[in-house]
Design a protein around this motif. Structure first.
Motif, PDB file in Angstrom:
ATOM      1  N   GLU A 240       0.854  -1.186   0.000  1.00 26.39           N
ATOM      2  CA  GLU A 240       0.000   0.000   0.000  1.00 26.39           C
ATOM      3  C   GLU A 240       0.893   1.241   0.000  1.00 26.39           C
ATOM      4  N   PRO A 241       0.817   2.046  -1.044  1.00 24.03           N
ATOM      5  CA  PRO A 241       0.037   1.873  -2.272  1.00 24.03           C
ATOM      6  C   PRO A 241       0.527   0.649  -3.065  1.00 24.03           C
ATOM      7  N   PRO A 242      -0.293   0.128  -3.966  1.00 18.73           N
ATOM      8  CA  PRO A 242       0.109  -1.067  -4.711  1.00 18.73           C
ATOM      9  C   PRO A 242       1.240  -0.787  -5.691  1.00 18.73           C
ATOM     10  N   MET A 243       1.824  -1.847  -6.196  1.00 20.12           N
ATOM     11  CA  MET A 243       2.923  -1.736  -7.136  1.00 20.12           C
ATOM     12  C   MET A 243       2.503  -0.968  -8.388  1.00 20.12           C
ATOM     13  N   ASN A 244       3.396  -0.079  -8.864  1.00 23.29           N
ATOM     14  CA  ASN A 244       3.210   0.567 -10.163  1.00 23.29           C
ATOM     15  C   ASN A 244       3.523  -0.433 -11.266  1.00 23.29           C
ATOM     16  N   ILE A 245       2.670  -0.527 -12.273  1.00 22.64           N
ATOM     17  CA  ILE A 245       2.943  -1.402 -13.417  1.00 22.64           C
ATOM     18  C   ILE A 245       2.665  -0.623 -14.699  1.00 22.64           C
ATOM     19  N   PHE A 246       3.650  -0.605 -15.591  1.00 25.97           N
ATOM     20  CA  PHE A 246       3.488   0.089 -16.862  1.00 25.97           C
ATOM     21  C   PHE A 246       4.241  -0.663 -17.957  1.00 25.97           C
ATOM     22  N   GLN A 247       3.763  -0.500 -19.185  1.00 21.22           N
ATOM     23  CA  GLN A 247       4.380  -1.200 -20.313  1.00 21.22           C
ATOM     24  C   GLN A 247       5.488  -0.350 -20.922  1.00 21.22           C
ATOM     25  N   ALA A 248       6.614  -0.973 -21.234  1.00 16.93           N
ATOM     26  CA  ALA A 248       7.758  -0.276 -21.830  1.00 16.93           C
ATOM     27  C   ALA A 248       8.329  -1.100 -22.974  1.00 16.93           C
ATOM     28  N   GLU A 249       8.861  -0.406 -23.959  1.00 17.71           N
ATOM     29  CA  GLU A 249       9.546  -1.052 -25.079  1.00 17.71           C
ATOM     30  C   GLU A 249      11.038  -1.091 -24.771  1.00 17.71           C
ATOM     31  N   LEU A 250      11.636  -2.259 -24.956  1.00 15.30           N
ATOM     32  CA  LEU A 250      13.059  -2.424 -24.662  1.00 15.30           C
ATOM     33  C   LEU A 250      13.878  -2.410 -25.950  1.00 15.30           C
ATOM     34  N   LYS A 256      23.959  -1.855 -23.866  1.00 16.20           N
ATOM     35  CA  LYS A 256      23.041  -1.788 -22.731  1.00 16.20           C
ATOM     36  C   LYS A 256      21.606  -1.855 -23.228  1.00 16.20           C
ATOM     37  N   VAL A 257      20.679  -2.210 -22.315  1.00 19.30           N
ATOM     38  CA  VAL A 257      19.261  -2.278 -22.660  1.00 19.30           C
ATOM     39  C   VAL A 257      18.548  -1.090 -22.021  1.00 19.30           C
ATOM     40  N   TYR A 258      17.732  -0.411 -22.830  1.00 18.44           N
ATOM     41  CA  TYR A 258      16.995   0.749 -22.358  1.00 18.44           C
ATOM     42  C   TYR A 258      15.495   0.520 -22.528  1.00 18.44           C
ATOM     43  N   GLY A 259      14.753   1.044 -21.578  1.00 22.41           N
ATOM     44  CA  GLY A 259      13.311   1.020 -21.689  1.00 22.41           C
ATOM     45  C   GLY A 259      12.809   2.368 -22.169  1.00 22.41           C
ATOM     46  N   ALA A 278       8.417  -5.937 -25.731  1.00 27.06           N
ATOM     47  CA  ALA A 278       7.571  -5.105 -24.883  1.00 27.06           C
ATOM     48  C   ALA A 278       7.297  -5.885 -23.609  1.00 27.06           C
ATOM     49  N   VAL A 279       7.492  -5.252 -22.471  1.00 27.27           N
ATOM     50  CA  VAL A 279       7.279  -5.917 -21.184  1.00 27.27           C
ATOM     51  C   VAL A 279       6.484  -4.998 -20.271  1.00 27.27           C
ATOM     52  N   ALA A 347      17.249  -3.090  -8.110  1.00 28.57           N
ATOM     53  CA  ALA A 347      17.294  -4.374  -7.394  1.00 28.57           C
ATOM     54  C   ALA A 347      15.882  -4.887  -7.141  1.00 28.57           C
ATOM     55  N   TYR A 348      14.882  -3.992  -7.216  1.00 24.64           N
ATOM     56  CA  TYR A 348      13.503  -4.371  -6.916  1.00 24.64           C
ATOM     57  C   TYR A 348      12.591  -4.178  -8.118  1.00 24.64           C
ATOM     58  N   LEU A 349      13.159  -4.232  -9.316  1.00 22.88           N
ATOM     59  CA  LEU A 349      12.385  -4.118 -10.537  1.00 22.88           C
ATOM     60  C   LEU A 349      11.780  -5.481 -10.891  1.00 22.88           C
ATOM     61  N   HIS A 350      10.533  -5.494 -11.334  1.00 20.77           N
ATOM     62  CA  HIS A 350       9.861  -6.729 -11.733  1.00 20.77           C
ATOM     63  C   HIS A 350       9.452  -6.624 -13.190  1.00 20.77           C
ATOM     64  N   LEU A 351       9.577  -7.727 -13.922  1.00 23.29           N
ATOM     65  CA  LEU A 351       9.142  -7.789 -15.315  1.00 23.29           C
ATOM     66  C   LEU A 351       8.026  -8.811 -15.448  1.00 23.29           C
ATOM     67  N   PHE A 352       6.986  -8.443 -16.190  1.00 26.01           N
ATOM     68  CA  PHE A 352       5.860  -9.337 -16.426  1.00 26.01           C
ATOM     69  C   PHE A 352       5.581  -9.422 -17.920  1.00 26.01           C
ATOM     70  N   ASP A 353       5.141 -10.591 -18.348  1.00 28.87           N
ATOM     71  CA  ASP A 353       4.752 -10.778 -19.745  1.00 28.87           C
ATOM     72  C   ASP A 353       3.503  -9.930 -20.024  1.00 28.87           C
ATOM     73  N   THR A 354       3.521  -9.181 -21.132  1.00 25.66           N
ATOM     74  CA  THR A 354       2.409  -8.275 -21.419  1.00 25.66           C
ATOM     75  C   THR A 354       1.114  -9.014 -21.743  1.00 25.66           C
ATOM     76  N   VAL A 355       1.203 -10.275 -22.161  1.00 25.23           N
ATOM     77  CA  VAL A 355       0.014 -11.041 -22.540  1.00 25.23           C
ATOM     78  C   VAL A 355      -0.491 -11.889 -21.369  1.00 25.23           C
ATOM     79  N   THR A 356       0.394 -12.741 -20.823  1.00 31.04           N
ATOM     80  CA  THR A 356      -0.027 -13.652 -19.754  1.00 31.04           C
ATOM     81  C   THR A 356      -0.059 -12.976 -18.385  1.00 31.04           C
ATOM     82  N   LYS A 357       0.654 -11.851 -18.232  1.00 35.07           N
ATOM     83  CA  LYS A 357       0.789 -11.119 -16.970  1.00 35.07           C
ATOM     84  C   LYS A 357       1.580 -11.916 -15.927  1.00 35.07           C
ATOM     85  N   GLU A 358       2.242 -12.988 -16.372  1.00 37.92           N
ATOM     86  CA  GLU A 358       3.074 -13.783 -15.470  1.00 37.92           C
ATOM     87  C   GLU A 358       4.449 -13.140 -15.303  1.00 37.92           C
ATOM     88  N   ARG A 359       5.054 -13.346 -14.124  1.00 41.66           N
ATOM     89  CA  ARG A 359       6.380 -12.797 -13.850  1.00 41.66           C
ATOM     90  C   ARG A 359       7.421 -13.473 -14.724  1.00 41.66           C
TER      91      ARG A 359
END
Length: 362
Positions: A240-250, A256-259, A278-279, A347-359
């Motif tokens: 609380e507040p809940p995790m921020n989730i947004f879609q980014a193109e890599l 290096k990899v940029y979003g 896209a994640v 260190a606390y970044l999370h990636l999720f599949d844009t379709v399945t929403k799985e980690r």
């Protein structure tokens, strides 16, 4: 009593599927919290374990024994309800002793044994000096304690709790959480606790089973649920507040990899194989830092709202046309409309599949 195991359990009301092939286990002497929003099927799961609701399909095991078709009174368990379910015209003593005097228990306990158990249960919940009071003369917190003592007096190896703290004020909830945890440690009973409040689940449970729409989303320790959420639903139900989730193109550049998000770019510590994907990126508000302008790898944002919370403040910002929520210390003065700069704690970044929403496991 050993573990409680649900194997491919299904529950339907007419053509409505409430629980969908649920498989999970509560270990012996474990405190398991079932966490989920309203309508997730939490109470239905508890009632099927208790035998109050019939199982449409699948099996319910207590240890190695199949209890799927066993009547509630033949299961070694007790239950604490959200609405207390007390007899207001009876005293605290009479309410607590009631389960020991039911027709099924008739003759099993002497008057002295009943009184001994009542005294023990009342002392455990801090009501041993109020045994003569009628329950309609008690506060909400005290009535909840009577309900708990009535479950404890049976000395069952399993206690089921259905949102027992939902109607208490914040101070009482904190107090009762500590007491429930202590009682669990003292009794060594198996406790299954239903709640929609992630703080209750995190504070008391050995493990948490997160459910939604009648399906198990994840089961694990509080640390696993918080730091390694299996999907976006689990990620946002805890915190609380809940995790921020947004879609980014890599995209890869200079090794290096940029979003890319809302017209701005930021470095992401990922292998080059993620380039071109896209994640969904998840980051908790307390893992976003406010940094000086010009800081490396930062995003510019406009302050949309500031909510003071004692030593901290919740800051809602706009990045392009999207909102992010940041939790920051109050020692930093922030005003509406101000431009601030954000830096993610990778260190606390999370990636999720844009379709399945799985980690996505890196």
């Amino acid at each position: 009593m050993a573990s409680i195991r649900l194997n491919q359990v299904v529950k339907k009301y007419d053509d409505n599927l409430i629980i969908n092939r649920l498989t999970m286990e509560c270990k012996e002497k474990e405190f398991l919290a079932i966490l989920g929003p309203s309508g997730a099927g939490k109470t239905t799961i508890l009632k099927m374990i208790a035998g109050i609701e019939e199982v449409t399909g699948g099996s319910v095991f207590f240890g190695e024994r199949d209890y799927t078709r066993t009547s509630p009174q033949d299961r070694d368990l007790s239950m604490v309800f959200e609405n207390y379910a007390l007899y207001p015209h009876l005293s605290v003593r009479e309410n607590i002793s009631f389960p020991l005097k039911s027709p099924k228990k008739k003759g099993q306990f002497s008057a002295s044994e009943i009184e001994k158990r009542v005294q023990e249960a009342a002392k455990m919940v801090g009501l041993d000096d109020k045994l003569e009071r009628r329950t309609d003369q008690l506060s909400g917190g005290q009535r909840q304690r009577v309900s708990l003592a009535r479950a404890l007096v049976k000395k069952t190896s399993v206690i089921l709790m259905d949102e027992p703290l939902a109607h208490l004020d914040a101070k009482l909830r904190v107090q009762m959480r500590g007491e429930l945890k202590r009682i669990h440690q003292d009794l060594g009973a198996t406790i299954i606790y239903v709640t929609h409040d992630y703080i209750e689940a995190m504070a008391m449970a050995d493990r948490i089973a997160v459910t939604n729409n009648g399906e198990l989303q994840q089961i694990g320790t509080p640390e696993e649920i918080y730091f390694q959420p299996r999907n976006e639903f689990v990620a946002t139900i805890v915190g609380e507040p809940p995790m921020n989730i947004f879609q980014a193109e890599l995209a890869a550049r200079d090794g290096k990899v940029y979003g890319s998000w809302e017209g701005q770019t930021f470095e992401v510590p990922l292998p080059g194989s993620f380039s071109g994907k896209a994640v969904d990126i998840g980051i908790r508000p307390n893992n976003i830092n406010l940094v000086p302008a010009g800081s490396d790898n930062s995003l510019a944002a406009i302050v949309d709202d500031v909510e003071p919370l004692g030593r901290q403040q919740i800051v809602t910002v706009q990045v392009g046309g999207r909102m992010l929520v940041v939790k920051s210390d109050r020692d930093r003065s922030i005003t509406l409309g101000q431009t601030v700069h954000l830096q993610f704690d990778y260190a606390y970044l999370h990636l999720f599949d844009t379709v399945t929403k799985e980690r996505m496991v890196l």
